[in-house]
Design an enzyme around this catalytic site. Structure first.
Site, short mmCIF file in Angstrom:
data_model
loop_
_atom_site.label_atom_id
_atom_site.label_comp_id
_atom_site.label_asym_id
_atom_site.label_seq_id
_atom_site.Cartn_x
_atom_site.Cartn_y
_atom_site.Cartn_z
N SER A 24 -10.95 -29.93 -69.48
CA SER A 24 -10.27 -29.28 -68.36
C SER A 24 -9.20 -30.20 -67.81
CB SER A 24 -11.28 -28.95 -67.26
OG SER A 24 -10.60 -28.48 -66.11
N TYR A 80 -17.83 -31.24 -61.87
CA TYR A 80 -17.28 -30.75 -63.13
C TYR A 80 -16.09 -31.63 -63.55
CZ TYR A 80 -15.00 -27.48 -66.38
OH TYR A 80 -14.42 -26.90 -67.47
N LYS A 84 -15.56 -33.99 -66.98
CA LYS A 84 -14.42 -33.84 -67.89
C LYS A 84 -13.58 -35.12 -67.93
CE LYS A 84 -15.64 -29.78 -69.12
NZ LYS A 84 -16.24 -29.56 -70.43
N THR A 117 -14.80 -16.27 -67.42
CA THR A 117 -16.15 -16.57 -67.92
C THR A 117 -17.13 -16.43 -66.77
OG1 THR A 117 -15.97 -18.93 -67.37
CG2 THR A 117 -15.23 -18.26 -69.58
N ASP A 118 -18.40 -16.64 -67.06
CA ASP A 118 -19.40 -16.64 -65.99
C ASP A 118 -19.12 -17.74 -64.97
OD1 ASP A 118 -20.70 -14.50 -67.16
OD2 ASP A 118 -22.30 -15.72 -68.05
#
Length: 163
Positions: A24, A80, A84, A117-118
């Site tokens: 990401s 997150y 990444k 996405t979810d």
């Protein structure tokens, strides 16, 4: 750990092997406000897996003691983004290590962008299928066009040194 376990298989391949880590842009170095951390991650000659692990341990300790917010970590989706950030650093480190050893294994990262996405609760500018097609295209580049040590933001390669 999976990549390290598979490296012997990649090395034995008759063709150039490819590792494409899904990453990401939230893990780019420009999201890190702590200059010493950014400097450590940019120092390719001194970067080690131990330093990357130390960075993640430091982050976890600062989350535990409540100081992470003022310590210069990425401000958006912090946990997150830090995962990444570590993946990007490891990918850059591995690409350099394999290239120095003469191994025919390309290591790159790919950011699919804001994909439905979810994780994004169905929001996003592209579908998972569209992102998957671009990722597959990058993973299947012909050997003569196969870079290593690159970060692909959607379809555009960016040099790690410019992160």
């Amino acid at each position: 750990m999976l990549i390290e376990a598979l490296l012997p298989l990649f090395r034995r391949s008759a063709a150039n092997s490819r590792i494409l880590n899904i990453s990401s842009q939230l893990g780019l170095l420009n999201k890190v406000r702590d200059l010493s951390l950014r400097s450590m991650l940019l120092d390719e000659g001194a970067l080690t897996e131990g330093k990357i692990e130390g960075m993640t341990s430091r982050f976890l300790a600062e989350v535990k003691d409540g100081t992470w917010a003022r310590r210069g970590w990425p401000a958006v989706w912090t946990d997150y983004a830090v995962s990444k950030l570590a993946l990007n650093a490891y990918s850059r480190l591995l690409a350099a290590r394999l290239a120095r050893a003469g191994d025919r294994v390309a290591v790159n990262c790919f950011c699919p962008g804001f994909t439905r996405t979810d994780m994004t609760r169905g929001w996003g500018t592209r579908t998972a299928e569209e992102a998957g097609r671009v990722a597959a295209g990058l993973a299947l580049l012909p050997p003569g066009e196969l870079p290593t040590g690159k970060f692909f933001k959607w379809c555009t390669p960016q040099l790690y040194s410019k992160l």
